[in-house]
Design a protein around this motif. Structure first.
Motif, PDB file in Angstrom:
ATOM      1  N   GLU A   1      14.919  -5.933   0.854  1.00 52.46           N
ATOM      2  CA  GLU A   1      13.693  -6.209  -0.141  1.00 52.46           C
ATOM      3  C   GLU A   1      12.227  -5.325  -0.113  1.00 52.46           C
ATOM      4  O   GLU A   1      11.682  -4.695  -1.071  1.00 52.46           O
ATOM      5  CB  GLU A   1      13.514  -8.024   0.373  1.00 52.46           C
ATOM      6  N   ALA A   2      12.117  -4.668   0.973  1.00 52.00           N
ATOM      7  CA  ALA A   2      10.949  -3.705   2.239  1.00 52.00           C
ATOM      8  C   ALA A   2      11.444  -3.079   0.606  1.00 52.00           C
ATOM      9  O   ALA A   2       9.893  -2.427   0.036  1.00 52.00           O
ATOM     10  CB  ALA A   2      10.388  -4.004   3.265  1.00 52.00           C
ATOM     11  N   GLU A   3      11.762  -1.859   1.022  1.00 54.29           N
ATOM     12  CA  GLU A   3      12.838  -1.002   0.169  1.00 54.29           C
ATOM     13  C   GLU A   3      12.221  -1.200  -0.999  1.00 54.29           C
ATOM     14  O   GLU A   3      11.879  -0.444  -2.061  1.00 54.29           O
ATOM     15  CB  GLU A   3      14.165  -0.338   0.742  1.00 54.29           C
ATOM     16  N   ASN A   4      13.279  -2.174  -1.777  1.00 55.41           N
ATOM     17  CA  ASN A   4      12.966  -2.147  -3.254  1.00 55.41           C
ATOM     18  C   ASN A   4      11.514  -2.338  -3.619  1.00 55.41           C
ATOM     19  O   ASN A   4      11.520  -2.127  -5.404  1.00 55.41           O
ATOM     20  CB  ASN A   4      14.205  -3.558  -3.538  1.00 55.41           C
ATOM     21  N   ARG A   5      10.512  -2.518  -2.446  1.00 48.83           N
ATOM     22  CA  ARG A   5       9.179  -2.778  -3.603  1.00 48.83           C
ATOM     23  C   ARG A   5       9.010  -1.221  -4.406  1.00 48.83           C
ATOM     24  O   ARG A   5       8.652  -1.072  -4.973  1.00 48.83           O
ATOM     25  CB  ARG A   5       8.278  -2.943  -2.437  1.00 48.83           C
ATOM     26  N   LEU A   6       9.529  -0.565  -3.772  1.00 47.88           N
ATOM     27  CA  LEU A   6       9.539   1.321  -4.205  1.00 47.88           C
ATOM     28  C   LEU A   6       9.892   1.358  -5.724  1.00 47.88           C
ATOM     29  O   LEU A   6       8.636   1.252  -6.710  1.00 47.88           O
ATOM     30  CB  LEU A   6       9.464   1.797  -3.636  1.00 47.88           C
ATOM     31  N   HIS A   7      11.095   0.634  -5.531  1.00 51.26           N
ATOM     32  CA  HIS A   7      11.837   1.501  -7.196  1.00 51.26           C
ATOM     33  C   HIS A   7      10.688  -0.003  -8.139  1.00 51.26           C
ATOM     34  O   HIS A   7      11.389   0.384  -8.839  1.00 51.26           O
ATOM     35  CB  HIS A   7      13.288   0.866  -5.964  1.00 51.26           C
TER      36      HIS A   7
ATOM     37  N   ARG B   1       1.387  -1.354   0.057  1.00 54.15           N
ATOM     38  CA  ARG B   1      -0.269  -0.586  -0.387  1.00 54.15           C
ATOM     39  C   ARG B   1       0.772   0.792   0.110  1.00 54.15           C
ATOM     40  O   ARG B   1       0.204   2.623  -0.631  1.00 54.15           O
ATOM     41  CB  ARG B   1      -0.778  -0.071   1.512  1.00 54.15           C
ATOM     42  N   VAL B   2       2.102   1.360   0.752  1.00 59.53           N
ATOM     43  CA  VAL B   2       2.334   2.244   1.199  1.00 59.53           C
ATOM     44  C   VAL B   2       3.515   2.666  -0.119  1.00 59.53           C
ATOM     45  O   VAL B   2       3.826   3.893  -0.737  1.00 59.53           O
ATOM     46  CB  VAL B   2       3.114   2.641   2.152  1.00 59.53           C
ATOM     47  N   SER B   3       4.180   2.024  -0.611  1.00 57.25           N
ATOM     48  CA  SER B   3       5.084   1.696  -1.715  1.00 57.25           C
ATOM     49  C   SER B   3       4.220   2.594  -3.272  1.00 57.25           C
ATOM     50  O   SER B   3       5.321   3.341  -3.518  1.00 57.25           O
ATOM     51  CB  SER B   3       5.773   0.317  -1.716  1.00 57.25           C
TER      52      SER B   3
END
Ligand code: CP
Ligand code: NVA
Length: 314
Positions: free
Chosen positions: A293-299, A54-56
Motif C-alpha cells: 500500500e505504501a509503495e503504491n502511493r507513488l505509482h 510527502r516522499v511519494s
C-alpha cells in the motif's frame, strides 16, 4: 479546471484510467515513464506531518519530469495569516499544480476555487482520496490479473474497524460507493458517519454501499479486506485517552482475521500504532499488504497527476 479534492471528483472512467496507468507505471519504473509533467513545477503545501505522502509526491513529480517544491505551511506567509485568495493567486503565477495537506477541507476547496492551477488533496481532516485510490489499486492488482482493475473490486466486502468517523472512513464511504464495494464500518457509539459525508456522497450521485455496526465480529465475517487506521488522527491528540478506551474492542487481532475469507487482505494506511488498532502479528502477518500500500502511493499518485494534467489540457 479539474481538481482531485475528493474521490468523486474523478469520473469512473478516470478512476479506471488511474488503475491501468498506475499498473503500467509500476511495471515500467526505471525503464520508461511518460514525462507527463515535463517542464512543470508543482508546489506541495503541508500543514501536518507526513512520510509517505510527502516522499511519494516529491519522487513522483520528479519521475514524471516535473520539479517539486516542498512548502511547510509555517514557513510561508499563509502560515502567518496571508489570505488564501492572495496565496492562490500568487502561487498560480509560479507553479502548475498544488498538492495540499491541511486541516479543513474548505481550505483546499478555496485554494482550488481561487487559484488557476489543479489542486490535489494530500489529506484533510475530512478526506484522504489519494490513499483510498491507492488502496483500491492495491486490492485490484491482486484480484484483476493485470486488466479490468475496476471490475475486480465490484461486490467485494471491505470491513473497516476503529475510528469510523475519520478522514479514512469518510473517504472509504465515497470510494466504496464509486467502486461498487460493500463497506461495513465497525466502530463505537458516537462514531457513526456524519451527515456531512452522507451529503457529500448524495451529491456525487453514487448510491451508498456502506453500513455501520458496533459489532466487530459481524463486520469481519466473510470480509475480503480487513482495514484499520489510527484511533488518534493528527490534531486529535488531546482526545487520546478517551478514543483509546472506546476503540479498544475494535483492535484487529488474528482471531478477528480468521472471521474474514481465508485469503482476506489486512490493510492499514500507516502510520500504525502496534497493539492499538492492530496487533503486531496481524500488521506483519502473511495476510498483510501494508508495505505494498505504501509503495503504491507513488505509482497511483503519478497516475492521478497524469490523468488530471491530461483532463486540464483538453
Ligand atoms: N498514509 C499516509 O498518508 O502517510 P503519511 O502521513 O506518512 O503521509
Ligand atoms: N487518520 C490519519 C491518517 C494518517 C495518514 C490522520 O489523519 O492522522
Amino acid at each position: 479546471m479539474q481538481h482531485f479534492l475528493k474521490e468523486t471528483d474523478f469520473t469512473i472512467n478516470q478512476a479506471a484510467e488511474v488503475f491501468t496507468l498506475a499498473h503500467a507505471l509500476k511495471k515500467g519504473r526505471g525503464k520508461h515513464t511518460p514525462p507527463t509533467l515535463k517542464g512543470q513545477t508543482w508546489a506541495m503545501i503541508f500543514s501536518k506531518s507526513s512520510t509517505r505522502t510527502r516522499v511519494s509526491f516529491d519522487v513522483g513529480i520528479h519521475e514524471l519530469g516535473g520539479h517539486p517544491i516542498f512548502l511547510n505551511k509555517s514557513d510561508i506567509q499563509l502560515g502567518r495569516g496571508e489570505s488564501i485568495y492572495d496565496t492562490a493567486n500568487v502561487l498560480s503565477r509560479f507553479v502548475h499544480g498544488l498538492v495540499v495537506r491541511t486541516y479543513e477541507q474548505t481550505e483546499i476547496e478555496q485554494l482550488a476555487e481561487l487559484g488557476s492551477v489543479p489542486v490535489i488533496n494530500a489529506l484533510t481532516d475530512y478526506l484522504h482520496p489519494c490513499q483510498i485510490f491507492t488502496d483500491a489499486f492495491t486490492m485490484a492488482e491482486r484480484w484483476a490479473d493485470g486488466a479490468n482493475f475496476l471490475e475486480s473490486l465490484k461486490g467485494k466486502k471491505l470491513a473497516y474497524f476503529g475510528d469510523t468517523a475519520n478522514n479514512i472512513a469518510n473517504s472509504w464511504i465515497l470510494g466504496a460507493a464509486m467502486f461498487g464495494m460493500e463497506l461495513v464500518l465497525a466502530g463505537p457509539e458516537g462514531y457513526e458517519p456524519s451527515e456531512e459525508i452522507k451529503a457529500t456522497l448524495a451529491e456525487s450521485g453514487h448510491a451508498p454501499t456502506w453500513s455501520f455496526t458496533k459489532d466487530p465480529e459481524e463486520a469481519a465475517k466473510g470480509a475480503d479486506v480487513l482495514y484499520t487506521d489510527t484511533w488518534v488522527s493528527m490534531g486529535q491528540e488531546e482526545e487520546s485517552s478517551d478514543r483509546i478506551r472506546v476503540m479498544k474492542p475494535y483492535s484487529v487481532t488474528s482471531d478477528l482475521m480468521k472471521l474474514g475469507k481465508s485469503d482476506a487482505l489486512f490493510m492499514h494506511d500507516l502510520p500504525a500504532y502496534k497493539g492499538m488498532e492492530a496487533q503486531e502479528d496481524v500488521l506483519y502477518g502473511p495476510q498483510s499488504v501494508i508495505f505494498d500500500e505504501a509503495e503504491n502511493r507513488l505509482h497511483t499518485q503519478k497516475a492521478i497527476m497524469s490523468v488530471l494534467s491530461e483532463a486540464n489540457r483538453r
